[in-house]
Design a protein around this motif. Structure first.
Motif, short mmCIF file in Angstrom:
data_model
loop_
_atom_site.label_atom_id
_atom_site.label_comp_id
_atom_site.label_asym_id
_atom_site.label_seq_id
_atom_site.Cartn_x
_atom_site.Cartn_y
_atom_site.Cartn_z
N PHE A 69 0.83 -1.21 0.00
CA PHE A 69 0.00 0.00 0.00
C PHE A 69 0.86 1.26 0.00
N ALA A 70 1.95 1.26 0.78
CA ALA A 70 2.83 2.42 0.83
C ALA A 70 3.51 2.66 -0.52
N LEU A 71 3.97 1.59 -1.17
CA LEU A 71 4.59 1.73 -2.49
C LEU A 71 3.58 2.26 -3.51
N SER A 72 2.36 1.71 -3.48
CA SER A 72 1.32 2.15 -4.41
C SER A 72 1.02 3.64 -4.21
N ASP A 73 0.90 4.06 -2.97
CA ASP A 73 0.63 5.47 -2.66
C ASP A 73 1.77 6.36 -3.15
N ASN A 74 3.01 5.92 -2.95
CA ASN A 74 4.16 6.71 -3.37
C ASN A 74 4.29 6.78 -4.88
N VAL A 75 3.97 5.70 -5.58
CA VAL A 75 4.00 5.72 -7.05
C VAL A 75 2.97 6.72 -7.57
N LYS A 76 1.77 6.72 -6.99
CA LYS A 76 0.73 7.66 -7.41
C LYS A 76 1.20 9.10 -7.21
N LYS A 77 1.80 9.39 -6.06
CA LYS A 77 2.30 10.73 -5.77
C LYS A 77 3.42 11.11 -6.73
N TYR A 78 4.32 10.16 -7.01
CA TYR A 78 5.41 10.41 -7.95
C TYR A 78 4.85 10.77 -9.32
N GLU A 79 3.88 9.98 -9.79
CA GLU A 79 3.32 10.21 -11.13
C GLU A 79 2.54 11.51 -11.20
N GLN A 80 1.93 11.93 -10.11
CA GLN A 80 1.25 13.23 -10.09
C GLN A 80 2.24 14.37 -10.26
N THR A 81 3.44 14.19 -9.72
CA THR A 81 4.47 15.23 -9.79
C THR A 81 5.27 15.17 -11.09
N PHE A 82 5.68 13.98 -11.50
CA PHE A 82 6.63 13.84 -12.60
C PHE A 82 6.05 13.20 -13.86
N GLY A 83 4.82 12.76 -13.83
CA GLY A 83 4.21 12.10 -14.97
C GLY A 83 4.22 10.60 -14.83
N GLU A 84 3.45 9.96 -15.68
CA GLU A 84 3.29 8.51 -15.60
C GLU A 84 4.61 7.79 -15.87
N ILE A 85 4.87 6.77 -15.08
CA ILE A 85 6.04 5.92 -15.28
C ILE A 85 5.71 4.97 -16.41
N GLU A 86 6.50 5.04 -17.46
CA GLU A 86 6.28 4.18 -18.62
C GLU A 86 6.92 2.83 -18.37
N HIS A 87 6.12 1.77 -18.54
CA HIS A 87 6.65 0.42 -18.37
C HIS A 87 7.40 0.03 -19.63
N LYS A 88 8.69 -0.16 -19.50
CA LYS A 88 9.54 -0.55 -20.64
C LYS A 88 9.88 -2.02 -20.49
N GLN A 89 9.61 -2.77 -21.52
CA GLN A 89 9.89 -4.20 -21.48
C GLN A 89 10.78 -4.54 -22.67
N PRO A 90 12.03 -4.92 -22.41
CA PRO A 90 12.93 -5.25 -23.53
C PRO A 90 12.44 -6.45 -24.31
N LYS A 91 12.78 -6.48 -25.58
CA LYS A 91 12.41 -7.61 -26.43
C LYS A 91 13.17 -8.86 -26.02
N ASN A 92 12.51 -9.98 -26.11
CA ASN A 92 13.10 -11.27 -25.76
C ASN A 92 14.17 -11.63 -26.79
N GLN A 93 15.31 -12.03 -26.33
CA GLN A 93 16.42 -12.40 -27.21
C GLN A 93 16.39 -13.88 -27.56
N GLY A 94 15.38 -14.56 -27.16
CA GLY A 94 15.27 -16.00 -27.41
C GLY A 94 14.30 -16.59 -26.41
N GLY A 95 13.95 -17.82 -26.58
CA GLY A 95 13.02 -18.45 -25.66
C GLY A 95 11.61 -18.37 -26.19
N ASN A 96 10.69 -18.91 -25.43
CA ASN A 96 9.30 -19.01 -25.87
C ASN A 96 8.38 -18.17 -25.00
N ASN A 97 8.52 -16.90 -25.03
CA ASN A 97 7.66 -16.02 -24.27
C ASN A 97 6.62 -15.46 -25.22
N ASN A 98 5.34 -15.78 -24.99
CA ASN A 98 4.28 -15.37 -25.89
C ASN A 98 4.10 -13.87 -25.98
#
Length: 112
Positions: A69-98
């Motif tokens: 709950f504390a992390l969730s509250d702090n992320v909301k406050k951060y995003e209100q001040t600095f903007g939404e945190i963009e989730h960056k997910q690197p491309k898989n270099q191999g393997g079977n990830n759908n």
């Protein structure tokens, strides 16, 4: 008249210089037993075959939920001040990830 007595529920927290330096972590592995959660914080470097746990935190389930709950509250406050945190997910270099990317290492913890 000012009241200089500390509040009854107030806790004095000491932060030593060694702890204040902190540890960098870009990966956390979370596991749990019936009574505790284990959170290992790890710093992973590119092209390195091995990474060491920098810190392990063991918490009760109730305290983990309070942390959630504390992390969730702090992320909301951060995003209100600095903007939404963009989730960056690197491309898989191999393997079977759908999803086409590397799975979020902070999700899907297991039992200890």
């Amino acid at each position: 008249m000012a009241n200089n007595t500390p509040k009854q529920n107030e806790i004095k927290i000491e932060l030593t210089p060694e702890v204040a330096n902190g540890h960098y972590s870009n990966l956390a592995v979370i596991a749990h037993s019936g009574n505790e959660f284990f959170i290992d914080f790890i710093a992973v470097a590119p092209n390195m075959p091995q990474a060491k746990v920098k810190s392990r935190i063991i918490m009760t389930p109730e305290n983990v939920k309070n942390l959630l709950f504390a992390l969730s509250d702090n992320v909301k406050k951060y995003e209100q001040t600095f903007g939404e945190i963009e989730h960056k997910q690197p491309k898989n270099q191999g393997g079977n990830n759908n999803s086409g990317g590397i799975p979020n290492p902070f999700l899907g913890g297991g039992k200890a």
